[in-house]
Write an enzyme that holds these catalytic residues in place. Structure first.
Site, short mmCIF file in Angstrom:
data_model
loop_
_atom_site.label_atom_id
_atom_site.label_comp_id
_atom_site.label_asym_id
_atom_site.label_seq_id
_atom_site.Cartn_x
_atom_site.Cartn_y
_atom_site.Cartn_z
CE1 TYR A 194 -22.38 30.41 32.74
CE2 TYR A 194 -21.67 31.64 30.10
CZ TYR A 194 -22.20 30.92 31.51
OH TYR A 194 -23.47 32.12 31.28
CB SER A 202 -25.24 29.49 35.63
OG SER A 202 -26.24 30.16 35.35
CG ASP A 241 -30.05 29.03 42.23
OD1 ASP A 241 -30.13 30.41 42.11
OD2 ASP A 241 -28.96 27.98 41.54
CG HIS A 298 -26.60 30.95 40.50
ND1 HIS A 298 -27.62 29.93 39.68
CD2 HIS A 298 -26.55 31.72 39.61
CE1 HIS A 298 -27.08 29.84 38.32
NE2 HIS A 298 -26.36 30.49 37.98
#
Length: 713
Positions: free
Chosen positions: A485, A565, A648, A683
């Site tokens: 991430y 993301s 999203d 999302h």
């Protein structure tokens, strides 16, 4: 309040399948994507943006809707031919089919909690009269829509346990509708509150109504793409229409602020925490609810530090803060003083302080030591009391409640252990299992390890590595899925996923790199991976891949990568920078156009981590790694599966659409670069169980085929 953070036992060895013969996957021709010739000059550079028309909402522009349909047709054809797809779907379904509970919350002798019987698309809310009373169903979101894509997105309970305000999320959107339930009768009341987003819901102590935050209503066709500004706190009085709600706190002078409200422990004050982005720099104001005509009092000014309120005893208000403590500490403020100054209660430790609860007259502090949970209790004046014993390497959280409670609840999970709920006695320090899952595998058949490797600039970075015991003891190099991430001060800690178990049962390994940009080591670790330091994030992840190959954990052609993301951005960026390193990648709901991310919905908040595209210094940095703008024509790329959803409204799907179009327009070798576009899924939050299983099976089958997992058994 951490605003930025607004899933019959059998041995794994018995589940091995016969080897699958290698087969060539035929990649259909990509749909033609119209190049509309759009370009613009920014700071003297000509920036081509030929697929800007794909930014339009699929619900508004028929051409975009047709593009989505055409792309899914190609992707579905590839996915349908993957050897492990059905195997993964069946096994992930079996592994998901176990009873799961949410943390209980007690109010006036009633215990509220969510439960999923295994394969329910949405978890259901129950209440018990007393800890061991009979469960009574309160809310079943599975009855709300035909496709089960409408979810219960949170709830708040009155102090007397008689009423419950609950948030409804439809189709994965960030927008919420709030309704009220009478707990005794189970009836939904007439109260309805709309246009709620990025909000807490907190009742007045007398149960007369609740506080919430909302944005103004949007214009037609703008609901899922327009920028969100003028976040305002309102009070809704029970039994009235929303048009009568009272504005409690607003900052029209700073429309970019988010304003989140909590009722203080004693009920007298509303604590409003304001922020302008995702960085933990807050201003805290007090609204005296006993004096409605008095202006809010700014308690913590300046937007300089993280001051997160978590409780008070009388005039003593407790906060976690990074003020003078990059890894956070606990301070108190005496609000009876004209100019209250922070008094240190728990000093900064070597470990990173994640959060604190004030419950049962004690402070329960959650720490991270190398991304693993540690829980410690303290007296209100900061005297150490005891450490909560945890079962091993994993994540623990919860510990909610009121200052006079004698019990609290927490969860523990790890990569090989689904969430178990514990009841903790605050006086004795004893933990008892409240709800433990029965799962279709043996957790002891899998080994969770922590490794450390060196990044490009010499930084030591931790990594979790999970494998079947058989693979770990054999020392064999096997196809490995690397996840990352690296942003927004978010820490990746151990957690359970049925799909990861299914991957490892097929002979693969799973790794999680705790790269810079996250919060694993506090503010300095976050700062080292944002704005002008963003390249460190990519370097750390690339170094993780190199380490896995060098150590013989995965073969050179066996490394897959995944992120969602900000992690989708990560996958896109490192694929451009080191396409030779990876066999396959999944970029999920990613931020792919770094020059226009701040123009849609919540994108404007992300400038704290990414910088401002309209500032020349930041523009140069963003342009250098933006996935959409740096696809390398004429270079062999790994197989790429982009995943997103047409609804999203956090990271609008135009990011993924444009990035995929750029990949398909380039000459990237023989492997496919395709996109899977879910409908009514948003999302990620609120996604129905069946859709989550289908998506996980598709992704793992794709990554597994192109990294050689088909041949691992």
């Amino acid at each position: 309040m951490r605003i930025r953070h607004l899933l019959l036992a059998a041995s794994a060895a018995t589940l091995a399948i016969a080897p699958i013969q290698a087969q060539e996957i035929t990649v259909p021709d990509y749909p033609e994507t119209r190049d509309d010739g759009t370009s613009e000059t920014i700071f003297g550079q000509t920036i081509a943006d030929p697929y800007r028309w794909l930014e339009d909402d699929v619900r508004v522009n028929p051409a975009v809707a047709q593009w989505v349909e055409d792309q899914n047709e190609v992707t579905d054809a590839i996915l349908a031919s993957l050897p492990l797809r059905d195997t993964f779907k069946q096994r992930i379904t079996e592994l998901t089919d176990y009873e799961r509970f949410g943390l209980p919350e007690e109010k006036n002798g009633r215990y509220f909690y969510t439960r999923n019987d295994g394969l329910q698309n949405q978890s259901v809310l129950y209440v018990r009269e007393g800890l061991n009373g009979e469960a009574r169903l309160l809310i079943d979101p599975n009855e709300w829509s035909e496709d089960d894509a409408t979810a219960l997105a949170g709830y708040a309970i009155t102090e007397d346990g008689s009423k419950l305000a609950y948030a409804i999320q439809d189709g994965g959107s960030d927008w919420r509708t709030v309704k009220v339930l009478d707990v005794a009768t189970g009836e939904t009341m007439s109260d309805t509150v709309e246009w709620v987003k990025f909000s807490a819901i907190d009742w007045a102590k007398d149960g007369s109504g609740f506080f919430y935050s909302r944005f103004p209503a949007t214009g037609e066709g703008e609901t899922f793409q327009a920028l969100n500004t003028n976040h305002t706190v309102y009070f809704h009085r029970l039994g009235t229409d929303q048009s009568e709600d009272v504005q409690v706190f607003a900052r029209p002078d700073m429309p970019e602020l988010n304003n989140i409200a909590q009722v203080s422990e004693d009920g007298r004050y509303l604590v409003v925490t304001s922020s302008s982005g995702t960085e933990a720099r807050y201003e805290v104001a007090l609204v005296d609810l006993s004096q409605p005509n008095v202006d809010p009092r700014v308690l913590v000014p300046g937007f300089e530090h993280d001051y997160s309120y978590f409780g008070n005893v009388g005039d003593t208000f407790y906060f976690t803060t990074n003020d003078g403590a990059p890894r956070n500490r606990v301070v108190s403020l005496d609000i009876s003083q004209v100019d209250p100054q922070p008094v240190e209660i728990i000093p900064e430790q070597a470990e990173t302080l994640e959060g604190v609860s004030l419950v049962g007259g004690k402070l329960v502090a959650s720490y991270l030591k190398d991304a693993k949970s540690q829980i410690r209790t303290y007296s209100l004046d900061g005297e150490p009391l005891r450490e909560v014993a945890l079962p091993g390497i994993g994540s623990a959280g919860g510990f909610g409640g009121d200052v006079d409670d004698s019990e609290t609840f927490y969860y523990f999970s790890s990569y090989n252990r689904p969430t178990t709920i514990y009841r903790y006695d605050l006086d004795s320090g004893e933990s008892d299992v409240w709800a433990a899952p029965e799962v279709a595998f043996n957790p002891d058949d899998f080994v969770v390890e922590q490794k450390f490797y060196t990044s490009k600039d010499g930084t030591r970075v931790p990594m979790f590595l999970v494998r079947s015991r058989e693979v770990a003891e054999s020392g064999e190099a096997v196809p490995t899925l690397l996840y990352g991430y690296g942003g927004f001060d978010i820490s990746l800690t151990p957690g359970f996923s049925p799909s990861r178990i299914a991957w490892m049962e097929q002979g693969g390994a799973y790794a999680v790199a705790n790269i810079r940009g996250g919060g694993e080591y506090g503010k300095a670790w976050h700062d080292a991976g944002r704005r002008s330091n963003k390249q460190n994030v990519f370097d750390d992840f690339i170094a993780a891949g190199e380490y896995l190959i060098e150590q013989g954990i995965t073969p050179e052609d066996g490394l897959s990568i995944q992120g969602g993301s900000n992690g989708g951005l990560l996958v896109g960026a490192v694929t451009n920078q080191r396409p030779d390193l990876f066999a396959a990648g999944n970029a999920a709901v990613g931020v792919m156009d770094m020059l226009r991310f701040d123009r849609f919905t919540a994108g404007r908040y992300w400038v704290d981590d990414y910088g401002y595209p309209d500032r020349e210094e930041d523009f140069a940095i963003l342009r250098a790694y933006s996935p959409y703008h740096n696809v390398r024509d004429g270079v062999d790329y790994p197989a790429v599966l982009v995943t997103t959803a047409d609804t999203d409204d956090r990271v609008v799907p135009g990011h993924s659409f444009k990035y995929t179009a750029a990949l398909q327009a380039a000459d990237l070798g023989d492997k496919p670069q395709v996109i899977r576009i879910e409908t009514r899924a948003g999302h990620g939050s609120g996604k129905p169980t069946d859709k989550a299983i289908e998506e996980a099976a598709d992704i793992l089958a794709f990554l597994g085929h192109y990294s050689g997992l088909d041949q691992a058994q």
